[in-house]
Design an enzyme around this catalytic site. Structure first.
Site, short mmCIF file in Angstrom:
data_model
loop_
_atom_site.label_atom_id
_atom_site.label_comp_id
_atom_site.label_asym_id
_atom_site.label_seq_id
_atom_site.Cartn_x
_atom_site.Cartn_y
_atom_site.Cartn_z
N LYS A 196 -74.04 -37.59 -86.41
CA LYS A 196 -74.80 -37.14 -85.24
C LYS A 196 -74.78 -38.23 -84.16
O LYS A 196 -74.37 -39.37 -84.42
CB LYS A 196 -76.23 -36.81 -85.64
CG LYS A 196 -77.03 -38.01 -86.15
CD LYS A 196 -78.43 -37.63 -86.58
CE LYS A 196 -79.19 -38.86 -87.07
NZ LYS A 196 -80.58 -38.54 -87.43
N ARG A 203 -92.29 -33.90 -89.68
CA ARG A 203 -91.32 -33.51 -88.65
C ARG A 203 -90.91 -32.06 -88.92
O ARG A 203 -91.76 -31.25 -89.27
CB ARG A 203 -90.12 -34.47 -88.66
CG ARG A 203 -90.53 -35.93 -88.42
CD ARG A 203 -89.40 -36.84 -88.04
NE ARG A 203 -88.21 -36.71 -88.86
CZ ARG A 203 -87.18 -37.54 -88.84
NH1 ARG A 203 -87.21 -38.59 -88.02
NH2 ARG A 203 -86.13 -37.37 -89.61
N TYR A 206 -82.19 -61.67 -61.58
CA TYR A 206 -83.41 -61.21 -60.89
C TYR A 206 -84.66 -61.95 -61.38
O TYR A 206 -84.85 -62.16 -62.58
CB TYR A 206 -83.61 -59.72 -61.14
CG TYR A 206 -82.54 -58.84 -60.53
CD1 TYR A 206 -82.32 -58.81 -59.15
CD2 TYR A 206 -81.75 -58.03 -61.33
CE1 TYR A 206 -81.34 -58.00 -58.60
CE2 TYR A 206 -80.77 -57.22 -60.79
CZ TYR A 206 -80.57 -57.21 -59.41
OH TYR A 206 -79.61 -56.40 -58.88
N MET A 253 -78.31 -54.05 -64.61
CA MET A 253 -77.73 -52.75 -64.95
C MET A 253 -76.29 -52.86 -65.43
O MET A 253 -75.88 -52.16 -66.35
CB MET A 253 -77.80 -51.82 -63.74
CG MET A 253 -77.31 -50.41 -64.03
SD MET A 253 -77.40 -49.33 -62.59
CE MET A 253 -79.18 -49.16 -62.40
#
Length: 374
Positions: free
Chosen positions: A39, A136, A266, A314
């Site tokens: 998965k 669940r 930053y 990023m």
């Protein structure tokens, strides 16, 4: 210099030989049928390549979260049995049934939807998922009697075939997992009393398959373990006889010599305390490198391990290499196989306050995957 192909500045190399070997290891360890869980795009390793490697290593079938993942494997030409167990409310299973996808069933309504998808003389293969304490998805104990009775009826008239009963453990403690196993086995007995004779029972994932042999039940679902990572905080991959399959690396994009007191990234969370060399690594949180590991995440560069200097941005982050010689194009390894000198995914997990599962699964799509056979 970097071991990356020319012109490539970042990649995750995927050792399919390691995945194959890890599955063989679980086959020997558990003496059980292995469902290889692929998965979430094979935990970030690539679902199709991971599936092929796992099947080559002796897995008998594959596990995914949802039908869309299963159908993608079918489109990739993988025809092995595939089980999908998490479904949208009101989902139709017609396409899944047509592709021979086995369905994990967690409710009476899902059972009816599976039966409705049967065509001609081809019953839909289902595994009934039982709630045993994880809170669940899964059929609640109060609903067992009615679901088992209806499943037996639908099986008699050829609409479904119940091939398995399964559940999932919490990995809270051995005592908690044994208690859940007791609930599961009681439900198995109730299903048999209702006339069901499933061939498979599976409740153990990687953690229990290793730590709690009584949960193996002839079939285990192995996820994180086939990618060579440990589910335990106190045992490494090497301790478990596993080889990590993913190595995340980049090529140094820029190098600059700076004086003491230079701010880095930053917010200037890091300022140099001496004249030093900074190297720019073109990976960031858009690529799945956790921003929470700013100032702590380890990398291997030029034969030494250093930590991220300042905030992870990023697309990039900076490392302070001191007086160590580093040049543009040199290889930077964020994580891989620690027996080969790389930091481990576990090290990044510790730096970010998370688990190794998340570290590999979150690696983004713009990071090129390169398949290798180690």
């Amino acid at each position: 210099m970097s071991g990356l192909p020319p012109g490539r500045m970042r990649e995750a190399s995927i050792d399919v030989g390691a995945i194959e070997a890890n599955v063989r290891h679980f086959r020997r360890l558990t003496d059980a049928e292995v469902i290889a869980v692929v998965k979430a795009d094979g935990y970030g390793h690539g679902a199709a390549r991971s599936a092929r490697a796992a099947l080559a290593g002796g897995a008998s079938r594959l596990g995914v979260a949802d039908v869309g993942e299963a159908l993608a494997l079918r489109r990739a030409g993988i025809m092995a049995p595939i089980l999908a167990w998490l479904h949208a409310p009101g989902a139709s299973f017609v396409e899944a049934a047509g592709a021979g996808v086995e369905l994990g069933i967690s409710s009476f309504d899902q059972l009816l939807a599976a039966a409705a998808a049967a065509s001609g003389d081809h019953p839909v293969v289902v595994h009934l998922k039982l709630e045993t304490g994880l809170s669940r998805n899964g059929i609640a104990p109060a609903d067992h009697r009615v679901v088992f009775a209806e499943a037996a009826r639908l099986e008699r008239i050829g609409r479904i075939r119940v091939d398995g009963l399964f559940s999932h453990l919490s990995n809270t403690s051995l005592a908690d997992d044994r208690a859940a196993l007791g609930v599961f086995l009681a439900a198995v007995s109730a299903a048999e009393a209702a006339g069901l004779r499933p061939r498979m029972r599976h409740i153990a994932a990687t953690h229990a398959a290793i730590a709690l042999p009584e949960t193996r039940l002839g079939c285990v679902r192995i996820g994180i373990g086939i990618y060579g990572l440990s589910p335990f905080g106190d045992r490494s991959s090497a301790d478990l006889g596993l080889r990590p399959a993913m190595t995340l690396r980049a090529a140094v994009a820029a190098v600059r010599r700076v004086p003491a007191g230079t701010g880095v990234s930053y917010g200037y969370d890091h300022r140099t305390d001496r004249e030093t060399t900074l190297a720019l690594v073109p990976l960031g949180y858009a690529d799945g490198v956790p921003r929470q590991a700013s100032g702590r995440g380890p990398v291997h560069i030029g034969g030494q391990t250093v930590t991220v200097a300042g905030r992870i941005a990023m697309d990039q982050f900076v490392v302070d290499v001191g007086d160590h010689p580093v040049a543009v194009g040199d290889e930077v390894v964020l994580f891989g196989d620690p027996t080969l000198g790389a930091p481990a995914a576990d090290d990044w997990a510790a730096a970010a306050g998370t688990v190794n599962y998340e570290i590999v699964t979150r690696i983004g799509a713009r990071v090129d995957r390169r398949e290798v056979a180690g």
